[in-house]
Design a protein around this motif. Structure first.
Motif, PDB file in Angstrom:
ATOM      1  N   ARG A 142       0.902   6.856  11.363  1.00 40.68           N
ATOM      2  CA  ARG A 142       1.505   5.236  11.557  1.00 40.68           C
ATOM      3  C   ARG A 142       1.282   4.420  12.841  1.00 40.68           C
ATOM      4  O   ARG A 142       2.147   3.913  13.312  1.00 40.68           O
ATOM      5  N   PRO A 170       0.673  -1.278  -0.067  1.00 42.50           N
ATOM      6  CA  PRO A 170       0.051   0.011  -0.092  1.00 42.50           C
ATOM      7  C   PRO A 170       0.718   1.280  -0.153  1.00 42.50           C
ATOM      8  O   PRO A 170       2.098   1.370   0.593  1.00 42.50           O
ATOM      9  N   ASP A 177      -5.614  -4.687  11.239  1.00 41.83           N
ATOM     10  CA  ASP A 177      -5.465  -5.275  10.069  1.00 41.83           C
ATOM     11  C   ASP A 177      -4.088  -5.487   9.353  1.00 41.83           C
ATOM     12  O   ASP A 177      -3.308  -4.345   9.464  1.00 41.83           O
ATOM     13  N   ASN A 178      -3.545  -6.572   9.375  1.00 41.39           N
ATOM     14  CA  ASN A 178      -2.316  -6.910   8.909  1.00 41.39           C
ATOM     15  C   ASN A 178      -2.245  -8.098   8.074  1.00 41.39           C
ATOM     16  O   ASN A 178      -2.439  -9.139   8.406  1.00 41.39           O
ATOM     17  N   ASP A 179      -1.648  -7.716   6.575  1.00 43.79           N
ATOM     18  CA  ASP A 179      -1.701  -8.900   5.549  1.00 43.79           C
ATOM     19  C   ASP A 179      -0.443  -9.670   5.644  1.00 43.79           C
ATOM     20  O   ASP A 179      -0.192 -10.580   4.990  1.00 43.79           O
ATOM     21  N   LYS A 223      -2.909  -4.862   1.286  1.00 47.53           N
ATOM     22  CA  LYS A 223      -3.735  -3.969   1.774  1.00 47.53           C
ATOM     23  C   LYS A 223      -3.561  -3.140   3.004  1.00 47.53           C
ATOM     24  O   LYS A 223      -3.710  -2.070   3.194  1.00 47.53           O
ATOM     25  N   ALA A 224      -3.185  -3.930   3.884  1.00 52.12           N
ATOM     26  CA  ALA A 224      -2.623  -3.569   5.161  1.00 52.12           C
ATOM     27  C   ALA A 224      -1.505  -4.091   6.035  1.00 52.12           C
ATOM     28  O   ALA A 224      -1.057  -5.387   5.559  1.00 52.12           O
ATOM     29  N   ASP A 225      -0.714  -3.267   6.460  1.00 48.67           N
ATOM     30  CA  ASP A 225       0.539  -3.850   7.063  1.00 48.67           C
ATOM     31  C   ASP A 225       0.728  -3.901   8.713  1.00 48.67           C
ATOM     32  O   ASP A 225       1.670  -4.061   9.381  1.00 48.67           O
ATOM     33  N   SER A 282      -1.699   2.308  10.391  1.00 45.86           N
ATOM     34  CA  SER A 282      -2.416   3.098   9.590  1.00 45.86           C
ATOM     35  C   SER A 282      -1.714   3.702   8.488  1.00 45.86           C
ATOM     36  O   SER A 282      -0.359   3.904   8.770  1.00 45.86           O
ATOM     37  N   LEU A 283      -2.220   4.153   7.443  1.00 48.35           N
ATOM     38  CA  LEU A 283      -1.472   4.626   6.135  1.00 48.35           C
ATOM     39  C   LEU A 283      -1.469   6.086   6.157  1.00 48.35           C
ATOM     40  O   LEU A 283      -1.162   6.478   4.834  1.00 48.35           O
TER      41      LEU A 283
END
Length: 522
Positions: A430, A388, A435-437, A420-422, A425-426
């Motif tokens: 941060r 992302p 959410d964490n892919d 999509k998410a790490d 927050s993007l």
């Protein structure tokens, strides 16, 4: 991991520099690095003295009899004026004089300068650094990482600190062994190399060698992560490593190059603080012709693993670029040249995980297509992972991807994954989120099965899927995930215009009725 109390000490040190007039984060880290280096030299000298007293064997002293006053244990007791003059006029020249004499990363100390102008600030900095637990090998690496986390601006050539959780995922996908020779050709602060070292210790530590202890905040309350789980300090001893393995790790496993001397000082200290005794770090532009001349063994097929996040912007003088790299891809763009350079530096069968801007994946120029064709036709392009656009904030908002390839052979299918998410927050803050892919990405990469590539199980509407080389070649070797990912559109049904109009009229009538009722009340 470090406690809140240690973080507070670093924060206090940072505040002292800020109020003392030094506001450039890199300058702060550089000056702190010099002072840490001075203390660690004395710590090493003390350790050798004790060993010599115990064994009766002599050792090569770092300080002569006339230089004993420059040792940290003697410096820190001086008054403000004497301390300032001694460090400025004697200690820093000592750093330069010992350059090239085998002293720890002395190559980068020859240009060392004291930038602290206030005597009071220097006294406070010495006091605070003296309180840091640099003798604790398991803590000092995390301590330095926390210091580096305060770097929040990109360099003029597009360099910026790669988030450690992104690096960790890359290291888990492209694994190393105790025999690996690892390199980062644009090493920056040394993040890839330090994370690789931490992973190596974990990999070669038995269950009996793992120590776990809960962490607490300043108020004595247990620390928990974003999911409410207790946070532990996990220590790995590397107890499955033999002495000869340790020698290789300390002297020939980790290699880094950069043309920013300040970054190299920081990187060298970072690696030493993590426990690597003699990291092979060099001041060198790896794209230049001089790299091949000075480091022929490393410049061509010298490494088994390369991790990198090369500078994304800027162009170079084509005449200064190594001709063999230009033969692979004729361009002035650094992001393309670095990928070609990495391919050249790998051994046959060696692997790389490299972060590239999205433009590398779909750029239409001849050079872009030439590079992608090189990866697909002359090597095994294993994976393209889309990240992302916010993962590098607050440094930059550029969209990026991770490309993983093995040198040699040819590609038949490429594995794609859409992150999509790490876990953060993007935005610029941060902050941690649930959410964490990344864990799913690593798991699916390790268990990926090329046998499903031509079957119905290869669902291109999902986050992970395969694309054939033929399809990629037909699209001018385009590697952007959106070129191949399929989107399912759901048909929306709307009411007839007359029905919608009737509802609007009824709503208007209700509003007027309410207004009339309100008027009557008044």
């Amino acid at each position: 991991m470090i406690t809140g109390q240690l973080k507070s000490k670093i924060d206090k040190l940072w505040t002292e520099f800020w109020t003392g007039g030094i506001t450039n984060p890199l300058t702060v880290i550089e000056q702190v690095t010099f002072l840490m280096y001075a203390r660690m030299l004395d710590m090493a000298e003390q350790a050798d003295e004790k060993r010599s007293a115990r064994t009766g064997k002599p050792f090569n002293r770092r300080f002569t009899d006339e230089q004993q006053h420059l040792r940290w244990q003697n410096l820190r007791h001086l008054g403000a004026e004497k301390l300032y003059k001694t460090i400025r006029d004697e200690l820093f020249p000592y750093f330069a004089e010992t350059s090239g004499k085998g002293a720890l990363f002395s190559e980068f100390m020859k240009d060392a300068q004291l930038m602290i102008q206030k005597q009071s600030l220097l006294v406070k900095a010495v006091e605070l650094i003296n309180d840091l637990p640099l003798e604790n090998a398991d803590t000092k690496g995390d301590l330095y990482e926390y210091l580096l986390s305060k770097l929040t601006t990109a360099g003029i050539n597009g360099q910026f600190r790669t988030p450690r959780h992104i690096i960790r995922a890359m290291v888990e996908m492209v694994e190393i062994s105790k025999d690996s020779r690892i390199c980062d050709p644009s090493t920056g602060t040394g993040g890839f190399l330090t994370v690789a070292y931490e992973y190596l210790l974990e990999k070669y530590t038995s269950e009996e060698g793992v120590e776990r202890e809960p962490l607490f905040d300043e108020n004595g309350q247990p620390l928990v992560d974003v999911n409410g789980k207790p946070v532990e300090n996990v220590l790995y001893s590397g107890d499955l490593l033999e002495p000869e393995d340790r020698t290789h790790i300390d002297t020939d496993m980790f290699h880094g190059f950069d043309f920013d001397a300040t970054m190299l000082r920081v990187a060298a200290m970072n690696l030493v603080m993590h426990g690597i005794r003699e990291p092979d770090i060099h001041y060198q532009d790896t794209l230049s012709q001089s790299f091949s001349e000075k480091f022929p063994k490393e410049a061509k097929e010298g490494f088994s693993v390369i991790y990198a996040n090369p500078p994304f912007k800027g162009s170079l003088d084509e005449e200064d670029v190594c001709p063999e790299v230009l033969r692979k891809v004729k361009t002035k763009k650094t992001e393309l040249l670095f990928v070609a350079l990495i391919e050249r530096m790998l051994r046959i069968g060696g692997q790389s995980a490299t972060i590239v801007p999205d433009g590398v994946l779909f750029g239409s120029s001849k050079a872009h297509q030439q590079l992608r064709k090189l990866l697909v036709e002359n090597n095994q392009l294993e994976a393209v992972i889309s990240l992302p656009s916010g993962v590098f904030k607050p440094y930059a908002g550029v969209s990026t991807a991770i490309i993983i390839f093995t040198k040699g052979g040819t590609t038949d299918h490429v594995w794609f994954y859409d992150v999509k998410a790490d876990g953060f927050s993007l935005d610029d803050k941060r902050t941690p989120i649930k959410d964490n892919d990344l864990p799913d990405m690593v798991t699916k990469y390790k268990s990926r099965d090329k046998a499903i590539a031509g079957t119905e199980q290869n669902d291109k509407t999902q986050k992970a899927f395969w694309v054939s080389k033929e399809e990629i070649a037909d699209n001018k070797y385009d590697l952007s995930i959106n070129r191949y990912k399929e989107t399912v559109y759901k048909a929306e049904e709307f009411e007839e215009p007359k029905v919608i109009l009737g509802k609007l009229v009824k709503l208007e009538e209700d509003i007027m009725a309410d207004l009339k009722a309100l008027e009557g009340m008044l």
